[in-house]
Design a protein around this motif. Structure first.
Motif, PDB file in Angstrom:
ATOM      1  N   GLN A 167       3.722  -4.816  -4.599  1.00 45.65           N
ATOM      2  CA  GLN A 167       4.377  -3.935  -5.561  1.00 45.65           C
ATOM      3  C   GLN A 167       5.690  -4.566  -6.026  1.00 45.65           C
ATOM      4  O   GLN A 167       6.442  -5.120  -5.235  1.00 45.65           O
ATOM      5  N   THR A 213       3.715  -5.985 -10.614  1.00 48.18           N
ATOM      6  CA  THR A 213       3.322  -6.572  -9.327  1.00 48.18           C
ATOM      7  C   THR A 213       3.469  -8.091  -9.408  1.00 48.18           C
ATOM      8  O   THR A 213       3.672  -8.647 -10.492  1.00 48.18           O
ATOM      9  N   VAL A 240       0.068  -4.095  -2.385  1.00 48.41           N
ATOM     10  CA  VAL A 240      -0.523  -3.050  -3.227  1.00 48.41           C
ATOM     11  C   VAL A 240      -1.623  -2.322  -2.442  1.00 48.41           C
ATOM     12  O   VAL A 240      -2.533  -2.941  -1.902  1.00 48.41           O
ATOM     13  N   GLY A 241      -1.488  -1.002  -2.354  1.00 46.20           N
ATOM     14  CA  GLY A 241      -2.493  -0.180  -1.670  1.00 46.20           C
ATOM     15  C   GLY A 241      -2.287   0.002  -0.190  1.00 46.20           C
ATOM     16  O   GLY A 241      -3.029   0.751   0.451  1.00 46.20           O
ATOM     17  N   THR A 243      -0.906   1.809   2.179  1.00 49.82           N
ATOM     18  CA  THR A 243      -0.206   3.086   2.349  1.00 49.82           C
ATOM     19  C   THR A 243       0.454   3.228   3.717  1.00 49.82           C
ATOM     20  O   THR A 243       1.430   3.973   3.855  1.00 49.82           O
ATOM     21  N   ARG A 248       1.969   2.603  -2.782  1.00 53.85           N
ATOM     22  CA  ARG A 248       1.210   3.639  -3.489  1.00 53.85           C
ATOM     23  C   ARG A 248      -0.279   3.420  -3.256  1.00 53.85           C
ATOM     24  O   ARG A 248      -0.752   2.284  -3.188  1.00 53.85           O
ATOM     25  N   GLN A 249      -1.014   4.519  -3.150  1.00 52.66           N
ATOM     26  CA  GLN A 249      -2.453   4.419  -2.935  1.00 52.66           C
ATOM     27  C   GLN A 249      -3.155   3.934  -4.205  1.00 52.66           C
ATOM     28  O   GLN A 249      -2.787   4.306  -5.316  1.00 52.66           O
ATOM     29  N   THR A 250      -4.152   3.071  -4.018  1.00 51.30           N
ATOM     30  CA  THR A 250      -4.933   2.565  -5.147  1.00 51.30           C
ATOM     31  C   THR A 250      -6.239   3.355  -5.269  1.00 51.30           C
ATOM     32  O   THR A 250      -6.582   4.144  -4.386  1.00 51.30           O
ATOM     33  N   SER A 252      -9.165   2.293  -4.918  1.00 51.67           N
ATOM     34  CA  SER A 252     -10.074   1.914  -3.825  1.00 51.67           C
ATOM     35  C   SER A 252      -9.613   2.476  -2.486  1.00 51.67           C
ATOM     36  O   SER A 252     -10.382   2.521  -1.522  1.00 51.67           O
ATOM     37  N   TYR A 255      -5.988  -1.995   0.718  1.00 49.97           N
ATOM     38  CA  TYR A 255      -5.056  -3.060   0.339  1.00 49.97           C
ATOM     39  C   TYR A 255      -5.792  -4.396   0.370  1.00 49.97           C
ATOM     40  O   TYR A 255      -6.843  -4.525   0.983  1.00 49.97           O
TER      41      TYR A 255
END
Length: 278
Positions: A167, A213, A240-241, A243, A248-250, A252, A255
């Protein structure tokens, strides 16, 4: 059983084991008692006799069986193999090794299926990858290789490179994160940067920048649990992803962390090995 070719003219077996490979006293003693080392034709070797460069010596001794229960078939890709080691590509979502006796679908269970199919009975991972991390894993195929590769990991002579999208945009193009890592007292599996934690060092380089990103390549100097994930979150740029570490949650819900390269000087083949997993 495996073979080794003497590289240095005048080297003795004792010098090879103690000075070059720096094996522990226990392994050296076991090899001596088992008369495990001979010339290629089976002629006994005197441990203090100098050998000519190019001499092939043979190691033959009882290798213990690993405890991993093999799967019905191997569902991990083999990226590299010789008589001393395997490098496999562990899929995302698969544990490196079992955590209890009922856990039989891990990477090591799949590796043992491959080893078993090829007439072997020993395989041990040299390092590990988190369940959510995919990519290259080094496996020793006999105890001498395991001992040497373990030492190489400790001495940072096996270079492990990872890729992650994080991120935000890290300000500097490259840098080093040197921050000790310990357990989170409030979360069973989470790790945190802590002054009382274990020494942990990660080197990073930004290789691609996007609007919100960036993609970084990371090299581990140490191998703590969740090290890259904790260090990037500590830097303010979680993967990214991820959590668990406040990303932040993606869509999918997952991560992306990928072990993309292993590089080392092979202790038995005396050549540089570079394996990529793109």
């Amino acid at each position: 059983m495996f073979h080794y070719t003497i590289v240095q003219d005048g080297q003795t077996v004792e010098e090879l084991l103690r000075d070059k490979w720096r094996l522990g006293k226990k392994i050296v003693h076991e090899l001596r008692m088992a008369k495990a080392i001979t010339l290629e034709d089976g002629t006994p070797v005197l441990w203090k006799d100098p050998l000519k460069a190019g001499t092939i010596i043979k190691f033959e001794y009882d290798i213990p069986a690993s405890s991993y229960v093999p799967t019905d078939y191997c569902d991990v890709d083999i990226r590299y193999e010789d008589e001393h080691c395997l490098i496999v590509s562990k899929p995302k979502g698969m544990s490196t090794h079992p955590n209890d006796e009922w856990d039989r679908d891990t990477c090591m269970n799949h590796v043992m299926s491959y080893i078993d199919d090829n007439g072997g009975h020993y395989a041990e991972h040299v390092h590990r990858l988190d369940q959510g991390t995919k990519g290259l894993l080094l496996i020793a195929k006999h105890p001498i290789a395991k001992s040497i590769f373990d030492r190489m990991i400790e001495e940072k002579s096996i270079i492990r490179t990872y890729a992650a999208e994080v991120q935000g945009n890290i300000r500097t193009d490259s840098g080093t994160i040197n921050a000790p890592i310990g357990k989170d007292r409030h979360h069973n599996t989470r790790r945190v940067v802590s002054p009382t934690g274990q020494h942990a060092v990660t080197h990073y380089e930004v290789v691609k920048r996007f609007k919100s990103t960036c993609v970084v390549h990371l090299v581990l100097e140490t191998g703590r649990t969740h090290q890259i994930r904790v260090h990037l979150a500590h830097l303010g740029h979680p993967i990214v992803g991820d959590t668990m570490y406040n990303a932040r949650q993606t869509a999918s819900g997952d991560y992306e962390l990928h072990a993309i390269q292993l590089e080392f000087l092979h202790p038995f083949l005396n050549e540089s090995i570079v394996v990529k997993d793109q």
